[in-house]
Each structure stands twice: as structure tokens, then as C-alpha cells.
Enzyme design. Sequence first.
Site, PDB file in Angstrom:
ATOM      1  N   ARG A   1       0.835  -1.212   0.000  1.00 56.05           N
ATOM      2  CA  ARG A   1       0.000   0.000   0.000  1.00 56.05           C
ATOM      3  C   ARG A   1       0.864   1.256   0.000  1.00 56.05           C
ATOM      4  O   ARG A   1       0.535   2.239  -0.655  1.00 56.05           O
ATOM      5  CB  ARG A   1      -0.938  -0.008   1.221  1.00 56.05           C
ATOM      6  CG  ARG A   1      -1.909   1.165   1.218  1.00 56.05           C
ATOM      7  CD  ARG A   1      -2.942   1.059   2.312  1.00 56.05           C
ATOM      8  NE  ARG A   1      -2.360   1.160   3.652  1.00 56.05           N
ATOM      9  CZ  ARG A   1      -3.045   0.983   4.775  1.00 56.05           C
ATOM     10  NH1 ARG A   1      -4.331   0.694   4.730  1.00 56.05           N
ATOM     11  NH2 ARG A   1      -2.454   1.089   5.946  1.00 56.05           N
TER      12      ARG A   1
ATOM     13  N   LYS B   1      -2.639   6.991   1.374  1.00 49.52           N
ATOM     14  CA  LYS B   1      -2.369   7.237   2.798  1.00 49.52           C
ATOM     15  C   LYS B   1      -1.272   8.293   2.859  1.00 49.52           C
ATOM     16  O   LYS B   1      -0.089   7.998   2.990  1.00 49.52           O
ATOM     17  CB  LYS B   1      -1.949   5.928   3.479  1.00 49.52           C
ATOM     18  CG  LYS B   1      -2.165   5.969   4.981  1.00 49.52           C
ATOM     19  CD  LYS B   1      -2.181   4.583   5.564  1.00 49.52           C
ATOM     20  CE  LYS B   1      -2.086   4.601   7.078  1.00 49.52           C
ATOM     21  NZ  LYS B   1      -3.174   5.288   7.761  1.00 49.52           N
TER      22      LYS B   1
ATOM     23  N   GLU C   1     -15.901   6.367   5.746  1.00 49.09           N
ATOM     24  CA  GLU C   1     -15.129   5.668   6.774  1.00 49.09           C
ATOM     25  C   GLU C   1     -15.047   6.567   7.989  1.00 49.09           C
ATOM     26  O   GLU C   1     -15.646   7.639   8.012  1.00 49.09           O
ATOM     27  CB  GLU C   1     -13.720   5.335   6.254  1.00 49.09           C
ATOM     28  CG  GLU C   1     -12.916   6.569   5.850  1.00 49.09           C
ATOM     29  CD  GLU C   1     -11.493   6.240   5.395  1.00 49.09           C
ATOM     30  OE1 GLU C   1     -11.027   5.119   5.618  1.00 49.09           O
ATOM     31  OE2 GLU C   1     -10.862   7.143   4.824  1.00 49.09           O
TER      32      GLU C   1
END
Length: 296
Positions: free
Chosen positions: A50, A149, A182
Amino acid sequence: MKVFIDGKFYSEQNAKISVFDHGLLYGDGVFEGIRAYHGRVFKLKEHLERLWYSAKAIALDIPMTPAEMTQAVVETCRQNKLVDGYIRLLVTRGKGTLGLNPNRCAKPVVVIIAGKIQLYPPELYEKGMEIVTVATTRNHHNAVNPAIKSLNYLNNVLAKIEANVAGVEEAIMLNAEGFVAECTGDNLFILRRGEMATPALHSGALYGITRGVVMDLAREAGLPVVETTLTRYDLYVADECFLTGTGAEIVPVVKIDGRTIGEGRPGATTRMLQERYHEMTRVSGEPIRRTGRKVG
Ligand code: PMP
């Protein structure tokens, strides 16, 4: 504590990066939060994958290979005698000029910190958590895609401030269309009539590593799982709800916007998944052991 910066270890006092680093000036960089359990780094491969995707999305070249990064993470744990803990791995754009042009930054900077994790209070895992939806909208996917991220967490920080003001620990963020995305640092799941559902990535969710593990565990247990669009109504009428994250693990949610979820206590499926998750953390991960190899 010893902190890894660009291939070398520094004491906490001497672990410093430039004030001209664009990670600081513009939040220009990417990061991962990783757990170590019982002397092993949990899901390291997935976290690094990721990290590389996040970096690719912001056109940042990580100045190491994934194998070197694996080595560096494990070595940082070893230097800190970490058995159980939390690893913060970041790659900043590096030192540049006061203008925001990333082309003016010489070289990305890699920092690895291995320390302790601050979990939610233990009673929240027993009794369940109350959360609220907030007005701060999750970043639009064409602005800063929530799948990245990045070091720029102001969107989440603003929502967290709203949670604080409301007197709760977490906030549910909706996307620009009003669908559930989220929480500020966790993914969200509901269970309804024996089916689990979680917002799809296009709803504005991070591709959570814990989310992925929980989906696998649920399917192994014979539960159907869908990635879909959810409204606040879907949350209010759910039989169970829980949050997932590397730091938080699996947190039962018992109240949303004043509506009691299910029986108002952690549900049987949530408990089952918590147990299976903990079992997994006991047996899998990248071993932290003497490597003897040079890192960086
Ligand atoms: N969403 C956001 C916004 C996060 O920052 C995180 C990580 N703290 C998560 C979800 C959960 O992701 P993971 O399970 O990979 O920790």
C-alpha cells in the site's frame, strides 16, 4: 528509542529532519502505521504494497526496494527491542524550497519509528463505542483520493475535532454525495440479516489492511461480505457495527447519532471476528530477529 532516518539510526533527541522538508511544509509524503505482535511484524508485505501504491499515486519514488524496506523495518524493531508495538513508517518528499514544486526536492526521506501504541480505553472493547456522523466531508476522490495514505491528514483531523466536540472517540465521515465513507482513522463495517457490508473504496474509504483481513476472516466463517454504498439509514438499522484499523483492531460500535445499534452491546459476530483476528496476530507476521545485514 532509536529512529531510522535514511539508512542510519539516531537517538530520539537527535532524530531530526529539515524544516524545509515538504512533508512538514505541505504534508507532501506518504506513511504507514504497522503493528508488531509477539515478535513479528503483522501484515508487513501488505503495508509495504500500500505504501508503494500511495507513493506511486503522488509520483514519489521511494529510494529503497521493498526488500530493503522490509529489512529496515525489522532492523528498527530489533534496535528498539520491540516485541509488541506500533511502527510508523513515513516517506516524505524531502528537503526542498519554500515553493511547493516537488521537483525542487532533492531526495525523498525515509523515517521509521518503532514505539508503543495508544489504544482506545479497554472498556470500549467491552461495552462498545458511541460514534456520530460529522459535517466534514471525506476528501473527494479527485482532490486527494482517500485511498492514498498521505501525510496530509487535515481532512481527518477536522472530523476528529468534531468528534471531540460531540464528546465521542470517533467520527463517521460521509463522502460528497452523502454516502458513508469511513471514520477518521478506521474503516467501518455493519452486519445486517447475516450479511456484512463495508463502504466500497469508491465511497472514499482507505484500502484498510485490517479491513481486508476481517473480510477474509468473515468469508472463512461463511459470512457473505459486500463492498457497497451505505447510507446513514443503513447504519441506524444494522444488527451490528464495528470499526477496523491497525491501531484500533476491531472496535464494536453500539450507538450512532443517538440510535442504539442492535441490542446496544457488542454483537456475537463482532466478538467472533475479534477472537479470530487476535488468533491470527498470535501466529503470523515477519519475524523480528537478528539480521546481521546492512540496511538502507
Ligand atoms: N481509514 C483511515 C483514514 C486510516 O487512517 C486508517 C489507518 N489508521 C484506516 C482506515 C484503517 O486502515 P488499516 O487497517 O490499514 O490500519
